[in-house]
Motif scaffolding. Sequence first.
Motif, PDB file in Angstrom:
ATOM      1  N   PRO A   1     -18.773  -7.639  12.594  1.00 48.37           N
ATOM      2  CA  PRO A   1     -17.934  -6.473  12.918  1.00 48.37           C
ATOM      3  C   PRO A   1     -16.446  -6.813  12.887  1.00 48.37           C
ATOM      4  N   LEU A   2     -15.681  -5.935  12.278  1.00 45.82           N
ATOM      5  CA  LEU A   2     -14.241  -6.162  12.098  1.00 45.82           C
ATOM      6  C   LEU A   2     -13.488  -5.712  13.350  1.00 45.82           C
TER       7      LEU A   2
ATOM      8  N   GLN B   1     -16.707   0.140  12.590  1.00 41.58           N
ATOM      9  CA  GLN B   1     -17.461   0.855  11.566  1.00 41.58           C
ATOM     10  C   GLN B   1     -16.526   1.535  10.570  1.00 41.58           C
TER      11      GLN B   1
ATOM     12  N   ALA C   1     -15.309  -1.065   8.238  1.00 43.17           N
ATOM     13  CA  ALA C   1     -16.377  -1.442   7.308  1.00 43.17           C
ATOM     14  C   ALA C   1     -16.542  -0.385   6.219  1.00 43.17           C
ATOM     15  N   ASP C   2     -16.430   0.892   6.596  1.00 43.66           N
ATOM     16  CA  ASP C   2     -16.521   1.963   5.600  1.00 43.66           C
ATOM     17  C   ASP C   2     -15.342   1.912   4.629  1.00 43.66           C
TER      18      ASP C   2
ATOM     19  N   SER D   1     -17.783  -1.996   0.655  1.00 43.24           N
ATOM     20  CA  SER D   1     -18.620  -3.093   0.177  1.00 43.24           C
ATOM     21  C   SER D   1     -19.869  -2.546  -0.495  1.00 43.24           C
TER      22      SER D   1
ATOM     23  N   VAL E   1     -16.782  -9.510   5.679  1.00 41.46           N
ATOM     24  CA  VAL E   1     -17.379  -8.364   6.371  1.00 41.46           C
ATOM     25  C   VAL E   1     -18.734  -8.699   6.974  1.00 41.46           C
TER      26      VAL E   1
END
Length: 617
Positions: free
Chosen positions: A484-485, A415, A418-419, A423, A481
Motif C-alpha cells: 500500500p502506497l 487505493q 494505486a488506481d 498497473s 506498488v
Amino acid sequence: MSTAILTGQPVPGSSIEADLRSLGFDVRTAADAADTETLLAAVPADQRVAVVDTRFVGHQHALRLGLTDPRFPLAAVPGAVTAQPAGRQALTRAMARENSASGGTAEGGAPARAKPSVGNAGDADSLADRIATALDADGSEVHRPELGSLVAAVPADPQARNEARQAVGAVDDEAVRLKSAVKARDGFFTTFCISPYSRYLARWCARRGLTPNQVTTASLVTALIAAGSAATGTRAGYVAAGLLLILSFVLDCTDGQLARYSLQYSTLGAWLDATFDRAKEYAYYAGLALGAARGGGHDDVWALALGAMILQTCRHVVDFSFNEANHDATANTSPTAALSGKLDSVGWTVWARRMIVLPIGERWAMIAVLTAATTPRVTLSVLLVGCALAATYTTAGRVLRSLTRRASRTDRAAQALADLADSGPLTGALVRFLPGRPRPTAPLSAAVGAVLVTLGAWLWGPSWWVVLMAGAYVLLSAEAVAHPLKGALDWLVPPLFRAAEYGTVLLLAAKADVNGALPAAFGLVAAVAYHHYDTVYRIRGNAGAPPAWLVRAVGGQEGRTLLVAVLAAVLTAGQFTVALTVLAVAVALVVLAESIHFWVAAHRAGAPSVHDEGEPA
C-alpha cells in the motif's frame, strides 16, 4: 418536476408562492403538519420536494441556493427544507416524527436549529426548521448554503417581518448572484481580465436557456477552430488562432460561471468541462506543430509539442496524486503548509504565487500572444520553460510539505494512488513473487525504473538494450506498488510512471528519425493521457477507478512501455510509425468507448452532481 409544500396560514402580501413557482416548483398548500405529511406522501418518489413556511421572508436567490442545488440530497435554509429522491426516505421519517411530536399542528414543538440570517428578526417556530433539526438528529447530512448578505428568515411578529423586508430591500440579490458566479479562487488573468465581463455573458446565456454543457461544447469547437487556424502556417492564421484561443477561454470561464449562476451542476457537465479543457489545449499544440511544418520554414516541432503535452500532463498528475494522498489524512500538519498560509495572508504574494504556477488562464494568454507574435517553435519553447519552472516550484513545495508533515494516510488514499498508478497484468503477476519491502522504497523504485528506461531510450534509441531497460522498469514498477502506497512520498509514484511511459514513447519516436513517427507518438500519448485523466475524474467523483478489464485491455502503464520498446527494436522505422499509429487508434477507441458509456450511464442513473472548485489547472 419539483413540488413545494407551503405550510401554515397564508400571509397577505407575501411573494413566497410566486418565488417558488419562478424556481420551477409546483406549489401546494398544507394547513398543518398532518396535511403536510399527507401531501408529502403524494409526491412521486422521483421528484424533488420542499417544505416551506408561508411566513418566509427573504431573497429569491436564498431560496434558489437552498432548494434547487442538485449536488445535495438534503438542504435547508431558515424556513425551508428540501430533499431530492436520494433524501426522500430521511425526509419522510423526520416529517413523521415531527407530525407525531406536534400532534399534527404546524405550530409549537421544539425550536428550530437554523437561525435567520437577519440581525434581530424574531425567530418564529417553523415546521420546516423542525424537520431540518430532526434530520440532523438522525445523522443525515443537511447542506446549509452560505447566504452571506442574503436574507432568509421566518419572522415571529409584524415588527420582525417589517425589519426582514427592509433587510431584503437593502441588498441586491442579483448583484450577489453575479458575484458568487465567479470562482472564489482563480488566477490573476482570469480574475482581472476575464471574469469582470464573462459573468455577464453567463447571465446572458442563462436568460436565453443555454446550458453549461452547450457553452462547454462551444468552447471546444472554438479551440479546435483555433488549432485549425494555427495549422495553416500563415501569419494571419496565427493571429486568428491567438484570438480564437482567448475567446475559447472566455467561454471556458463562462460555462462554470453559468453553472454557479443557475445552479446547473451535473456529473456529465463536470466530466465534459475537465475533459474538453485537456482536449482543447493538446489539440492546439498539434495545430502549432502542423502549422510549423506547413509554414515557410517547414520547421519540425512535433517533439516540442509532445514534450509540452507530457510536461503538462505530469504536472497535473503531481497535483492529483498529492491531493488524493492527503485527501483525508489525519494529523495533517506541516510547517511548510503553515508558512504557505501566512504568505496567502499578505496581499501581493497571493497573486504572485498563483501566477508562478502558470495556471490555465496565464498559460493560455501566453500561448495566444506568442502564437500571434512569434513562431510555433518560440511558443512551444517558452511554454516548456514556463511549465518546467512551475512544475519545479509546485513539486518542490509538495515534497517539503510531505517530509515535514506528520500524518497518517488512509486505505482510501492508498487505493486512489494505486488506481492512479495504472498497473497492468505484468505488475499483477510479478507482485505475487516479490519479497516484502519497507514503504520508503516505492518512490525510489519508480524513480530508478523511470531513469533506466528513459535514459536507455535516449542513449541507444530503438534497440534490444532499451528492451532490457524496459524489462527492468517493469520489475521496478511492480516493486513500487507491491505494498500500500502510504509513505510520505508515495504520491510521487504515479507521476514518475507517467514520465517514464510518455518519455519513452517520445524518445523512441524521435530516435526513429522518420517522418510521421513523432505525430504518431503524439496520438498515442494523447490517447493514454485521456485514460489517465479519466481515472482521475472518476476518483474525484467518488465513482471508483476504471474497470479492471479496461486496464488489462490497454496493457497497464508498464505493459505499454515494454510493448513500445519491443516494437521499436524489432520493426523498421517506417513499420514502427505504423505500429504506433495502430496502437494509438486501438487505445483511443477502447478507452473512449468505455469512458463515454460510463459517464453517460452515470448521468442517466442520477449520479450525484459534482462541481470542482479546486486549484486552477
